[in-house]
Design a protein around this motif. Sequence first.
Motif, PDB file in Angstrom:
ATOM      1  N   GLU A  24      44.546  74.208  73.830  1.00  7.91           N
ATOM      2  CA  GLU A  24      43.209  74.798  73.921  1.00  7.91           C
ATOM      3  C   GLU A  24      42.967  76.367  73.416  1.00  7.91           C
ATOM      4  O   GLU A  24      41.986  76.581  73.108  1.00  7.91           O
ATOM      5  CB  GLU A  24      43.143  74.790  75.649  1.00  7.91           C
ATOM      6  CG  GLU A  24      41.767  75.487  76.017  1.00  7.91           C
ATOM      7  CD  GLU A  24      41.487  75.147  77.562  1.00  7.91           C
ATOM      8  OE1 GLU A  24      40.597  75.776  78.191  1.00  7.91           O
ATOM      9  OE2 GLU A  24      42.067  74.238  78.216  1.00  7.91           O
ATOM     10  N   ILE A  25      44.119  77.215  73.708  1.00  3.30           N
ATOM     11  CA  ILE A  25      43.838  78.316  73.149  1.00  3.30           C
ATOM     12  C   ILE A  25      43.877  78.436  71.808  1.00  3.30           C
ATOM     13  O   ILE A  25      43.162  79.426  71.111  1.00  3.30           O
ATOM     14  CB  ILE A  25      45.145  79.359  73.991  1.00  3.30           C
ATOM     15  CG1 ILE A  25      46.438  79.086  73.385  1.00  3.30           C
ATOM     16  CG2 ILE A  25      44.963  79.332  75.241  1.00  3.30           C
ATOM     17  CD1 ILE A  25      47.562  79.704  73.748  1.00  3.30           C
ATOM     18  N   TYR A  40      39.436  74.324  85.644  1.00  2.00           N
ATOM     19  CA  TYR A  40      40.375  75.518  85.210  1.00  2.00           C
ATOM     20  C   TYR A  40      41.662  74.889  84.983  1.00  2.00           C
ATOM     21  O   TYR A  40      42.818  75.772  84.762  1.00  2.00           O
ATOM     22  CB  TYR A  40      40.496  76.715  86.242  1.00  2.00           C
ATOM     23  CG  TYR A  40      38.927  77.138  86.476  1.00  2.00           C
ATOM     24  CD1 TYR A  40      38.277  77.941  85.640  1.00  2.00           C
ATOM     25  CD2 TYR A  40      38.296  77.013  87.882  1.00  2.00           C
ATOM     26  CE1 TYR A  40      36.957  78.453  85.802  1.00  2.00           C
ATOM     27  CE2 TYR A  40      36.877  77.508  88.107  1.00  2.00           C
ATOM     28  CZ  TYR A  40      36.376  78.209  86.976  1.00  2.00           C
ATOM     29  OH  TYR A  40      35.037  78.621  87.052  1.00  2.00           O
ATOM     30  N   THR A  41      41.953  73.610  85.410  1.00  2.00           N
ATOM     31  CA  THR A  41      43.340  73.205  85.515  1.00  2.00           C
ATOM     32  C   THR A  41      43.712  72.289  84.168  1.00  2.00           C
ATOM     33  O   THR A  41      42.649  71.953  83.297  1.00  2.00           O
ATOM     34  CB  THR A  41      43.813  71.993  86.488  1.00  2.00           C
ATOM     35  OG1 THR A  41      42.741  71.101  86.503  1.00  2.00           O
ATOM     36  CG2 THR A  41      43.414  72.879  87.929  1.00  2.00           C
ATOM     37  N   ILE A  42      45.067  72.402  83.819  1.00  2.00           N
ATOM     38  CA  ILE A  42      45.446  71.702  82.544  1.00  2.00           C
ATOM     39  C   ILE A  42      46.666  71.080  82.796  1.00  2.00           C
ATOM     40  O   ILE A  42      47.387  71.169  84.146  1.00  2.00           O
ATOM     41  CB  ILE A  42      45.836  72.885  81.396  1.00  2.00           C
ATOM     42  CG1 ILE A  42      46.775  73.733  82.001  1.00  2.00           C
ATOM     43  CG2 ILE A  42      44.407  73.647  80.846  1.00  2.00           C
ATOM     44  CD1 ILE A  42      47.385  74.687  80.770  1.00  2.00           C
ATOM     45  N   ASP A  43      46.872  70.071  82.090  1.00  2.00           N
ATOM     46  CA  ASP A  43      47.868  68.938  82.489  1.00  2.00           C
ATOM     47  C   ASP A  43      49.164  69.533  82.369  1.00  2.00           C
ATOM     48  O   ASP A  43      50.278  69.264  82.815  1.00  2.00           O
ATOM     49  CB  ASP A  43      47.825  67.623  81.491  1.00  2.00           C
ATOM     50  CG  ASP A  43      46.337  67.118  82.007  1.00  2.00           C
ATOM     51  OD1 ASP A  43      46.012  67.052  83.062  1.00  2.00           O
ATOM     52  OD2 ASP A  43      45.788  66.504  81.008  1.00  2.00           O
ATOM     53  N   ASN A  44      49.651  70.315  81.071  1.00  2.00           N
ATOM     54  CA  ASN A  44      50.741  70.808  80.803  1.00  2.00           C
ATOM     55  C   ASN A  44      50.765  71.948  79.634  1.00  2.00           C
ATOM     56  O   ASN A  44      49.870  72.349  79.359  1.00  2.00           O
ATOM     57  CB  ASN A  44      51.807  69.596  80.399  1.00  2.00           C
ATOM     58  CG  ASN A  44      50.952  68.739  79.011  1.00  2.00           C
ATOM     59  OD1 ASN A  44      50.529  69.316  78.083  1.00  2.00           O
ATOM     60  ND2 ASN A  44      50.816  67.576  79.298  1.00  2.00           N
ATOM     61  N   SER A  45      51.797  72.296  79.515  1.00  2.00           N
ATOM     62  CA  SER A  45      51.804  73.580  78.352  1.00  2.00           C
ATOM     63  C   SER A  45      51.273  73.120  76.894  1.00  2.00           C
ATOM     64  O   SER A  45      50.779  74.004  76.306  1.00  2.00           O
ATOM     65  CB  SER A  45      53.062  74.149  78.413  1.00  2.00           C
ATOM     66  OG  SER A  45      54.093  73.238  77.882  1.00  2.00           O
ATOM     67  N   PHE A 104      47.628  73.460  77.157  1.00  2.00           N
ATOM     68  CA  PHE A 104      47.312  74.867  77.272  1.00  2.00           C
ATOM     69  C   PHE A 104      47.280  75.526  75.715  1.00  2.00           C
ATOM     70  O   PHE A 104      46.383  75.976  75.275  1.00  2.00           O
ATOM     71  CB  PHE A 104      48.228  75.431  78.032  1.00  2.00           C
ATOM     72  CG  PHE A 104      47.892  76.919  78.177  1.00  2.00           C
ATOM     73  CD1 PHE A 104      46.674  77.405  78.717  1.00  2.00           C
ATOM     74  CD2 PHE A 104      48.771  78.108  77.501  1.00  2.00           C
ATOM     75  CE1 PHE A 104      46.599  78.764  78.752  1.00  2.00           C
ATOM     76  CE2 PHE A 104      48.674  79.300  77.484  1.00  2.00           C
ATOM     77  CZ  PHE A 104      47.434  79.884  78.300  1.00  2.00           C
ATOM     78  N   VAL A 105      48.276  75.177  74.800  1.00  2.00           N
ATOM     79  CA  VAL A 105      48.481  75.771  73.559  1.00  2.00           C
ATOM     80  C   VAL A 105      47.299  75.002  72.691  1.00  2.00           C
ATOM     81  O   VAL A 105      46.711  75.872  71.993  1.00  2.00           O
ATOM     82  CB  VAL A 105      49.763  75.179  73.059  1.00  2.00           C
ATOM     83  CG1 VAL A 105      50.015  75.433  71.642  1.00  2.00           C
ATOM     84  CG2 VAL A 105      50.857  75.956  73.655  1.00  2.00           C
ATOM     85  N   SER A 107      48.722  86.793  82.519  1.00  2.00           N
ATOM     86  CA  SER A 107      48.788  85.676  83.523  1.00  2.00           C
ATOM     87  C   SER A 107      49.093  86.172  84.747  1.00  2.00           C
ATOM     88  O   SER A 107      49.867  87.166  84.944  1.00  2.00           O
ATOM     89  CB  SER A 107      50.113  85.126  82.734  1.00  2.00           C
ATOM     90  OG  SER A 107      50.673  84.045  83.651  1.00  2.00           O
TER      91      SER A 107
END
Length: 250
Positions: free
Chosen positions: A153-154, A142-147, A150-151, A167
């Motif tokens: 991935e979505i 469930y963790t991501i390295d950075n924003s 995240f962008v 959020s």
Amino acid sequence: MFMVVLDIMFKFLECVVSYNRDGTCVMVPPFFINLTVSDVSCICFSTEDGDCISETCDTASYLLKLEDKLNRLLRPIKTSIGEATYNLLTTSGSKPGFLYGLPKIHKLGHPLRPIISAVGTFNYNIAKFLVKIISPLTINQYTIDNSFAFVKEICSLKPLRPITMASFDIESLFTNVPLRETTEIIVNKTTTLTLNEFGLDKTTHGKLLDIAAHHSVFTFNESLYTQVDGVAMGSPLGPCYANTFLCYHE
């Protein structure tokens, strides 16, 4: 100009006036008052009602005891961790941390974020050493390295119907992390193979975690304090403990 800066600072701190016995007054930020009640306890009590009198507290002697406790723990493992690491982790001439606050200007009332400057404290280097051991426990599916990740991935999602993204935030995460529970999680989840790479066993690992995470000694207003629960923002172990606790319960 100086008075304008002071005025802005006091508005940020939303200071409360506290009077000393000698008649002088001290501007005490609200976060410090909360900390003395819930998150920290004073090391030196000299009166029946619990007043902390800094004059009765021998800071140097207390720090020497902490240094000796750490150094005695490191001596038996000097060979296994290597002389270079041993020399880095042993400590002398340390100083207590320093508590200060940064205003959260994006929040109503500009509450302060309490931070302990831990550089130069007796357990700062051992905390940095332990971060490398704990780091594998701070990530999961469930963790991501950075924003940016995240962008990416979505953007790759192709929902078949409209969806809503929510959020959630944990209030005062660092100071709400249970120290004992998280230390036990780290000790139980860290593999023997990982510990062997750093020349440690589980027993010594647990003792090092205890002295690195459970002895955050700092000063504020010329008095000495220690944080009794939660992790200190400013300590190298802070993010690791918080992330490990959340990853374990997710």
